[in-house]
Design a protein around this motif. Sequence first.
Motif, PDB file in Angstrom:
ATOM      1  N   TYR A  69       8.557 -54.275  15.134  1.00 31.25           N
ATOM      2  CA  TYR A  69       9.052 -53.192  14.277  1.00 31.25           C
ATOM      3  C   TYR A  69      10.108 -53.678  13.285  1.00 31.25           C
ATOM      4  O   TYR A  69      10.613 -52.891  12.492  1.00 31.25           O
ATOM      5  N   ASP A  72       9.615 -53.145   9.347  1.00 30.45           N
ATOM      6  CA  ASP A  72       9.686 -51.746   8.940  1.00 30.45           C
ATOM      7  C   ASP A  72      11.106 -51.207   9.044  1.00 30.45           C
ATOM      8  O   ASP A  72      11.531 -50.412   8.194  1.00 30.45           O
ATOM      9  N   ILE A 147      10.607 -45.517  13.963  1.00 26.40           N
ATOM     10  CA  ILE A 147       9.427 -46.228  13.455  1.00 26.40           C
ATOM     11  C   ILE A 147       8.316 -46.206  14.496  1.00 26.40           C
ATOM     12  O   ILE A 147       7.133 -45.979  14.174  1.00 26.40           O
ATOM     13  N   TYR A 148       8.671 -46.425  15.739  1.00 25.91           N
ATOM     14  CA  TYR A 148       7.694 -46.392  16.841  1.00 25.91           C
ATOM     15  C   TYR A 148       6.985 -45.037  16.877  1.00 25.91           C
ATOM     16  O   TYR A 148       5.749 -44.964  16.931  1.00 25.91           O
ATOM     17  N   LYS A 151       4.761 -44.403  13.724  1.00 27.66           N
ATOM     18  CA  LYS A 151       3.532 -45.191  13.775  1.00 27.66           C
ATOM     19  C   LYS A 151       2.534 -44.584  14.754  1.00 27.66           C
ATOM     20  O   LYS A 151       1.340 -44.460  14.459  1.00 27.66           O
ATOM     21  N   LYS A 152       3.019 -44.223  15.922  1.00 27.02           N
ATOM     22  CA  LYS A 152       2.140 -43.695  16.963  1.00 27.02           C
ATOM     23  C   LYS A 152       1.489 -42.382  16.530  1.00 27.02           C
ATOM     24  O   LYS A 152       0.281 -42.191  16.701  1.00 27.02           O
ATOM     25  N   HIS A 155       0.432 -42.533  12.009  1.00 29.56           N
ATOM     26  CA  HIS A 155      -0.411 -43.614  11.491  1.00 29.56           C
ATOM     27  C   HIS A 155      -1.549 -43.960  12.436  1.00 29.56           C
ATOM     28  O   HIS A 155      -2.697 -44.082  12.025  1.00 29.56           O
ATOM     29  N   ASP A 158      -3.244 -50.046  14.888  1.00 32.92           N
ATOM     30  CA  ASP A 158      -3.232 -50.973  13.758  1.00 32.92           C
ATOM     31  C   ASP A 158      -4.557 -50.946  13.000  1.00 32.92           C
ATOM     32  O   ASP A 158      -5.624 -50.730  13.578  1.00 32.92           O
ATOM     33  N   ASN A 173      -1.691 -44.345   3.677  1.00 37.89           N
ATOM     34  CA  ASN A 173      -0.490 -45.167   3.746  1.00 37.89           C
ATOM     35  C   ASN A 173       0.686 -44.265   4.077  1.00 37.89           C
ATOM     36  O   ASN A 173       0.885 -43.238   3.420  1.00 37.89           O
ATOM     37  N   TYR A 176       7.476 -44.673   5.591  1.00 32.93           N
ATOM     38  CA  TYR A 176       8.391 -44.253   6.653  1.00 32.93           C
ATOM     39  C   TYR A 176       9.715 -43.750   6.083  1.00 32.93           C
ATOM     40  O   TYR A 176      10.369 -42.898   6.700  1.00 32.93           O
ATOM     41  N   ARG A 313      -5.645 -39.221  13.004  1.00 33.11           N
ATOM     42  CA  ARG A 313      -4.449 -39.876  12.449  1.00 33.11           C
ATOM     43  C   ARG A 313      -4.807 -40.833  11.317  1.00 33.11           C
ATOM     44  O   ARG A 313      -3.967 -41.148  10.481  1.00 33.11           O
TER      45      ARG A 313
END
Length: 536
Positions: A69, A72, A147-148, A151-152, A155, A158, A173, A176, A313
């Motif tokens: 992380y 980011d 951020i975690y 992302k989860k 987004h 990966d 895209n 954040y 997502r």
Amino acid sequence: MRPFFWFLIVLLSDYADAAIHRDTTKNVTDKALYCISNSKEITTNNSLVTIDLITLNRFFNTYSNLKKYRSDVILLYKNRNYKSIWYDDKQLIEFANVLYSKVNQLENEGLKFNLAYKDKIQTIFNSESTNEITKTEKELLLSTLYIYYAKKVFHGIDTQKIHETGWFLPQKNVSYKTLLDSLLTSPELLDKNEKQLFGQYYKLREALKQYRQIEKSGDWKPIETESWVKEYNPGDSSKTINQIRHRLVVMGDLNTDSKSDVYDAELMAGILNFKKRNGYRPDYPIGSQHLNRMNLPIEKYIKTIMLNMERCRWIPPKLAKADEFIIINIPSFTLIYKKNGQNNLVSKVFVGFNLMETVLFSSSISRVVFSPYWNVPQSILDNEIKPAMEKDSTYMTRHHFEWNKKSLRQRPGPDNALGVVKFVFPNTYSIYLHDTPYKLNFNYDFPRFSHGCINMQKAKELAYLILADYPDWPLEKINEAMNSGVETTCVLKKPIPIHIGYFTAWVNEAGEINFYFDIYDKDRHLAELLFEDNIE
């Protein structure tokens, strides 16, 4: 002589002090210049929190399991001029508590809270904790936590892993910084944010809540089947029918449970609804395949919902807000043509299978071709048509094939494999959307499979609707072109986006959850990626 001597000593001492001071000042200045040239150091709240690149790198070296992380988090502070995010007036801002609460409820989003050092993060919010960490550490742990979470939830897994599942639709895209700015202003967006998440996501989240309540109630008991009964029909009586009735009530296909053992009119309505929601032909017989579906463990349904929340997502919300587009869901064998927010057409389709699976991607329909030739792919020519020609010398004539240089093609006509119209959208997979002469195949629970292209039940109707705003293509001209036997092309003034997706759970506009068979075994693959027990 003596006074002069002491004067000289004092003078030399002052000179030495000045030299030392100059050297010290130079060293300090050099260090400051070094820091300034390599980062921006901003101390806020009376030196409570210090953020610069050196501090950030030191933090991620200390908390090495969070290094994924780092980039980011650093970008987050760079975009905010290295100012504190989580402290205001010597206290944590309220949003820090809101975020932590949401992270601890990740299960509601179909996810697990498995971030490394989560026990350390917990101490930030535990006033009785004896595990002291600096405010700078707290600041950076919270930024990593944000951020975690982003992302989860916003987004998904990966991008590389998404492609491994065979999904090549456009991906969004996530900024954040922009997301954080909006959340700090409107924390309620953590609960629902349709600018960041495809609307279907929230419908599935509500379905997840309902199915977990069913699981908790313990009311999902196995239906006892009778091996000597092949199928149940209206008028039949059995204890199994009683259990089927109760299951339909639990799933919402019936409103009340009369506890009757008789397959009556009320149960007939419930069975029709169950079959529609699960991709079966809407009729009344209850066979083993339907009972097996009902008897799937509740955990299986819950996991299926979670997997499809993950797929949501990946989708840019604006994709489904276009004025006009077509979406095809492979597991449900369904095409929907949407225009101005309305479903203008819903049609059954059949798709590729086994080694000829239809690819999941997006494109735009640029041309409509009437009375099309079918240019036979080399693989079909070698594996199917040539062996048939060797067995039957009249095969080519009977099926209206002809050689076009070194390629084989089928002439336009009612028996053409592409039917009377095809819709062309640029892609490298040689996939078309087209009509089919094999209409009877749509009468089965599962339509027959193609060689990869998408065969459509209502292709004519789609052509009529697409060209409704084209004065040069009135209905009479379209019908004539479809039956002329001469290939004719209409180039669209405005290409129509088409998206080929894969959802095994979908909540319809009536709020009903629909489940479809995982015909390409993609749920299993995604589950392996999504439900890894690794600490992140």
